[in-house]
Design an enzyme around this catalytic site. Structure first.
Site, PDB file in Angstrom:
ATOM      1  N   TYR A   1     -36.269 -32.428   1.826  1.00 44.59           N
ATOM      2  CA  TYR A   1     -36.956 -31.950   3.025  1.00 44.59           C
ATOM      3  C   TYR A   1     -37.546 -33.132   3.789  1.00 44.59           C
ATOM      4  CZ  TYR A   1     -40.389 -29.676   6.031  1.00 44.59           C
ATOM      5  OH  TYR A   1     -41.123 -29.278   7.117  1.00 44.59           O
TER       6      TYR A   1
ATOM      7  N   ASN B   1     -21.801 -27.896  15.631  1.00 40.89           N
ATOM      8  CA  ASN B   1     -21.566 -26.722  16.474  1.00 40.89           C
ATOM      9  C   ASN B   1     -20.237 -26.901  17.191  1.00 40.89           C
ATOM     10  OD1 ASN B   1     -24.148 -25.733  15.780  1.00 40.89           O
ATOM     11  ND2 ASN B   1     -25.035 -27.107  17.285  1.00 40.89           N
TER      12      ASN B   1
ATOM     13  N   GLU C   1     -25.521 -30.260  10.623  1.00 38.98           N
ATOM     14  CA  GLU C   1     -24.608 -29.179  11.011  1.00 38.98           C
ATOM     15  C   GLU C   1     -23.750 -29.630  12.183  1.00 38.98           C
ATOM     16  OE1 GLU C   1     -26.832 -25.612  12.016  1.00 38.98           O
ATOM     17  OE2 GLU C   1     -28.087 -25.850  10.243  1.00 38.98           O
TER      18      GLU C   1
ATOM     19  N   ARG D   1     -18.965 -25.377  19.787  1.00 42.83           N
ATOM     20  CA  ARG D   1     -18.982 -24.714  21.100  1.00 42.83           C
ATOM     21  C   ARG D   1     -19.585 -25.643  22.141  1.00 42.83           C
ATOM     22  NH1 ARG D   1     -23.730 -23.150  18.427  1.00 42.83           N
ATOM     23  NH2 ARG D   1     -25.517 -23.924  19.599  1.00 42.83           N
TER      24      ARG D   1
END
Ligand code: MV4
Length: 447
Positions: A202, A289, A287, A291
């Site tokens: 974290y 994406n 991550e 799009r």
């Protein structure tokens, strides 16, 4: 090039895609729900088809209705915009199975990046830096304990099918791990039908920095630099900037070179965005994406390119026709997302807009489907306008944004305009001194 494109979306992004098509001589087909019959994207499109009732699942997510609309209007390609079906690999597959071109990545790459574990494994194999964590899925609570001891607490347990902040649980110590493990898996199963989870160290005060990439179908991949999207509340971004106030050109170029080389190896095509956490001078991929993103205009402003036109060109099989060395970054851009919400409680505020007045002048861009007399429907996302400014420097861009915000009128509904004005006036924001936690404290405090 395509002669006719169907735009499977609504609001400002449907308009945004329409504008690119129009400039390229491509005719457009709008689809709309019954709630959007008088919407701007329907008015401006060359043709429109009603695809169902207001609820998104019956209209903008209605695959059969969208494919039928493409068929009866003779569209050759479908642009999904963002949200709705834009990252649905099965939709992309069906579009192609019916003989249309999906304006986006291959279904395989959409599926790969939708699985956050597979996405991280792909990036690891391409030498893109990751947050320390488990090597893939956690098989058991025992393995979770071992990994946490190795990478040290605090740790995060994330859902493989999650993303955008859904299905994350933090454990600050060994005592909290079992609970985090159980809750994360139960929530992942309930939300996504998939209880696979993984672990990461974290990071307590990162910035959220994302890299815009574009690939043609001939193996050429370029990047258009980064956006700093740290200013968000409950995983909803409010303000984005290009470039990041925290990054040097050398850091941007090093990351960009690593990523573009990797994506070329992967055979990625069309637009994409890699999300990183940035802390203590280090990038960690989290991550990807697959799009076009809401905040793409800030990138367009500093690079002087039209990302939607580029998406259309590469989807039609054209070569990029330029290399990384041809992409230059000029000045600074900031976007404020204006939503139909109470600026203090964030309660939705749909309804009739009596007066809409957009600001203008040098370096000001407004992406919005608003008009005076338009009724913002209660069924969809509350974004009503993106106010984007460009300046020679970050300071000039901030001054320009303050001026543009003061000119803008959206009367009849509550909007976040006053909150944006407060952010732009804040000394810490002006210094570029913020992390992903800054905005939640800012909106919580009243001084
Ligand atoms: C993290 C993190 C800290 N450490 N991962 C939230 C959204 C999802 N895309 C990833 N998220 C986070 N992942 C590690 N290892 C903190 C967040 C996070 C966050 C990230 C980006 C923007 C805003 C955020 C707000 C809260 C938490």
């Amino acid at each position: 090039m395509f002669k006719k494109v169907l735009i499977a979306n609504r609001g400002e992004i449907a308009l945004r895609v329409h504008r690119a098509c129009q400039e390229m001589g491509i005719r457009t087909v709008a689809v709309h729900s019954t709630a959007d019959a008088t919407a701007m994207h329907v008015r401006l499109a060359d043709e429109s088809v009603c695809i169902g009732p207001p609820a998104a699942r019956d209209s903008y997510l209605n695959v059969a209705a969208i494919l039928s609309a493409a068929s009866i209007t003779g569209a050759e390609a479908i642009h999904p915009g963002y949200g709705f079906l834009s990252e649905n690999a099965s939709f992309a597959e069906m579009v192609e199975a019916h003989g249309f071109t999906f304006i986006g990545p291959s279904p395989e790459h959409i599926r790969m990046m939708g699985d956050k574990i597979a996405a991280k494994q792909a990036m690891k194999s391409l030498n893109v830096p990751l947050v320390p964590g488990s090597d893939g899925e956690l098989a058991s609570l025992e393995e979770a304990r071992e990994v946490a001891e190795r990478i040290k607490y605090p740790v995060l347990i994330k859902a493989a099918a999650g993303g955008g902040g859904r299905g994350m649980k933090v454990a600050h110590s060994a005592e909290e791990l079992e609970e985090a493990w159980r809750v994360a898996r139960t929530e992942a199963k309930a939300a996504f039908g998939n209880d696979a989870v993984y672990m990461e160290k974290y990071l307590d005060r990162p910035r959220h920095i994302e890299l815009q990439v574009l690939a043609d179908t001939h193996g050429e991949v370029v990047h258009f630099g980064e956006r700093d999207c740290s200013l968000q509340r409950r995983h909803q971004k409010l303000v984005e900037e290009a470039g990041s106030p925290a990054l040097t050109a050398a850091e941007r170029n090093a990351l960009g070179a690593q990523v573009t080389r990797g994506l070329s190896q992967l055979g990625y095509r069309n637009a994409g965005t890699l999300e990183f956490l940035w802390q203590d001078g280090q990038f960690a991929f989290i991550e990807m994406n697959t799009r076009l993103q809401v905040e793409h205009p800030v990138t367009e402003m500093v690079c002087g390119i039209d990302l939607v036109k580029e998406q259309l060109r590469v989807a039609a099989g054209e070569k990029l026709g330029y290399g990384q060395e041809d992409i230059t970054f000029s000045g600074h851009a900031i976007e404020c997302r204006i939503t139909a919400e109470d600026p203090e409680s964030f309660a939705p505020s749909p309804g009739r807009v009596n007066t809409y007045h957009a600001p203008g002048g040098l370096g000001v861009r407004v992406d919005s489907a608003l008009y005076s007399g338009y009724a913002v429907p209660p069924h969809y996302d509350s974004l009503v306008a993106k106010l984007v400014v460009h300046g020679k420097t970050r300071a000039e861009a901030i001054g320009r944004m303050r001026r543009a915000l003061s000119e803008m009128v959206v009367d009849g509904i509550k909007t976040t305009l006053p909150l944006h004005q407060r952010i732009m006036e804040d000394a810490q924001f002006q210094a570029g001194d913020y992390t992903i936690h800054w905005l939640e404290r800012f909106v919580g405090r009243r001084d």
